[in-house]
Design a protein around this motif. Structure first.
Motif, PDB file in Angstrom:
ATOM      1  N   TRP A 159      -1.967   0.629   5.154  1.00 62.18           N
ATOM      2  CA  TRP A 159      -3.267   0.080   5.549  1.00 62.18           C
ATOM      3  C   TRP A 159      -3.653   0.513   6.961  1.00 62.18           C
ATOM      4  CZ3 TRP A 159      -7.385  -2.629   3.752  1.00 62.18           C
ATOM      5  CH2 TRP A 159      -8.185  -3.279   4.692  1.00 62.18           C
ATOM      6  N   THR A 183      -7.229  -0.948  -0.373  1.00 62.77           N
ATOM      7  CA  THR A 183      -6.586  -1.965  -1.200  1.00 62.77           C
ATOM      8  C   THR A 183      -7.079  -1.800  -2.628  1.00 62.77           C
ATOM      9  OG1 THR A 183      -6.565  -3.413   0.742  1.00 62.77           O
ATOM     10  CG2 THR A 183      -6.081  -4.438  -1.366  1.00 62.77           C
ATOM     11  N   HIS A 187       0.839  -1.194   0.000  1.00 58.86           N
ATOM     12  CA  HIS A 187       0.000   0.000   0.000  1.00 58.86           C
ATOM     13  C   HIS A 187       0.879   1.250   0.000  1.00 58.86           C
ATOM     14  CE1 HIS A 187      -2.702  -3.099   1.596  1.00 58.86           C
ATOM     15  NE2 HIS A 187      -3.717  -2.331   1.238  1.00 58.86           N
TER      16      HIS A 187
END
Length: 463
Positions: free
Chosen positions: A387, A394, A383
């Motif tokens: 996250w 996502t 990411h």
């Protein structure tokens, strides 16, 4: 008496060597050290640029028709390359490159006696300015000369200008990658015969050395190598992830109580042995990490017509569309047709780990590690906005493929990543830019990353 400019240059270099103490390097900041390295590299390119002209003139005065009167023979050498290699202390191949580049970048005299510009004027200007190394210049001119009879002069000129502009951003290995693709797109009609010829040259030799070790030496064309590379690297990647407690591409955590102590070549050797043992029936269980595929990429129009060029993830050499269509019919090989429909790939915060389909889309954009360009099998989808810390989704817009080393380096050293995507384009589209921290580059000049780094600019000019 006129002063030879080279004498002045050598005197200046002697003064530099006298004034420069190796301890000076230890007092430089990181940014100053990097700048000094760039300055010396530039100075070397300038010197080599001058040397190409000298080498070409040595070769001209040593041409075969002069016989014993040729300069090299008079100096006691059979060829001008051997003369130059003896003075540089380098390989004959390096001397040949100096001559090749010198001849390709110097002004010519036509049979009519008229003066003509250099055969490769853009390369000539770049070598003279110290922007292009001799090795890079030799690689570009050799590729252009190979396709010269089958490509229009205006197209070749545009391709030369584009490649010269791109080459300073690339290592020689990376430039060769670009040149393979550029040649395929500039001369697609020549790709199928070359692919067929390479297939005929495939070979595997099995010998034994003095220590009793078995030595396998393989020379494989792209079509033959693709499934072999994919299978071996798939097993190796699975084992490396297992030893580090990483997640697999489908989000399942794999772990192992032991740290991996084998080297990468040892892991590959063991993977090959496991595959062969499995084939012989010695191991009835499913091989670890073999759920991998060969990704063949081509344009939709090329798939329909059977013409054009295709590429395979993890391998540099392009193939013709006919070979790609044949490979796409085999099991375990996915044809990625660019421009076709695709499933929904953006999943927001509904799950943490990127799906297999998302990975394939990211491979389309990044080509492997977006920073160091390791093959896709050695990367994980990360990411951009974390996250947990940033509540990053996502989604493809927030994903990037990085190997473990580059992932840690980018986070720990303060690099930034920017992805430029045209409005309305899919998440798998866009250009990746890596922005270095101030201690690496005070100007923080963005560096091209991802698959675009290897897209020859000449390809876009002639597409």
């Amino acid at each position: 008496m006129t002063t030879n400019p080279l004498d002045t240059l050598l005197a200046s270099l002697a003064e530099l060597r006298e004034a420069w103490n190796d301890a000076e390097a230890t007092r430089l900041t990181d940014a100053e050290l990097l700048r000094a390295n760039e300055q010396l590299a530039g100075a070397r390119r300038l010197l080599d640029g001058v040397h190409t002209g000298i080498a070409a003139e040595v070769a001209r005065r040593s041409r075969a028709e002069l016989g014993k009167e040729g300069l090299a023979r008079q100096a006691g050498f059979r060829t001008p390359a051997k003369l130059i290699a003896a003075t540089t202390g380098g390989h004959t191949g390096d001397a040949l490159r100096l001559i090749q580049v010198g001849e390709a970048t110097r002004e010519r005299t036509l049979i009519s006696g008229e003066a003509a510009p250099a055969a490769h004027p853009h390369v000539s200007d770049a070598v003279r300015a110290g922007a292009l190394s001799v090795a890079a210049a030799a690689a570009i001119t050799a590729m252009l000369d190979r396709i010269a009879l089958r490509v229009e002069p205006a197209v070749r000129d545009a391709a030369e200008a584009a490649l010269v502009a791109q080459a300073p951003q690339l290592s020689l290995d990376e430039l060769q990658h670009v040149l393979h693709r550029a040649a395929a797109h500039l001369d697609p009609d020549g790709l199928a015969p070359a692919t067929a010829a390479a297939h005929g040259e495939r070979a595997l030799k099995i010998t034994h050395d003095a220590a009793g070790m078995t030595v396998l030496t393989a020379t494989l064309d792209v079509e033959t190598a693709a499934p072999i590379v994919a299978a071996i690297e798939g097993i190796v990647t699975h084992q490396l992830r297992a030893s580090r407690g990483h997640h697999s591409p489908d989000g399942v955590e794999v772990s192992s109580p032991l740290d991996e102590t084998r080297t990468l070549p040892q892991l590959r050797a063991d993977a090959l042995a496991a595959i062969c043992a499995h084939v012989l029936g010695c191991d009835g269980e499913r091989l670890p990490g073999t759920a991998t595929t060969v990704m063949v990429r081509m344009q939709l129009d090329d798939l329909r017509t059977g013409t054009g060029v295709a590429t395979i993830d993890g391998l540099e050499q392009p193939i013709d569309a006919g070979t790609a269509r044949r490979m796409a019919a085999a099991a375990g090989i996915i044809p990625a047709v660019l421009g076709g429909d695709s499933e929904i790939l953006d999943l927001g915060r509904t799950r943490r780990h990127f799906t297999r389909a998302q990975r394939l889309a990211l491979v389309e954009r990044d080509g492997g590690c977006a920073a160091c360009h390791l093959p896709p099998a050695f990367t994980e989808a990360h990411h951009l906005r974390w996250w947990e810390r940033d509540a990053g989704p996502t989604d493809l817009d927030n994903g990037i493929l990085l190997c473990t080393a580059c992932h840690h380096r980018i986070h720990e050293e303060g690099w930034e990543i920017r992805i430029d995507r045209p409005p309305g384009a899919p998440g798998s589209a866009g250009t990746v830019w890596l922005i270095p921290p101030p201690h690496i580059d005070p100007d923080r000049t963005p560096r091209l990353g991802g698959r675009r780094r290897f897209d020859p600019l000449a390809w876009h000019l002639v597409a």
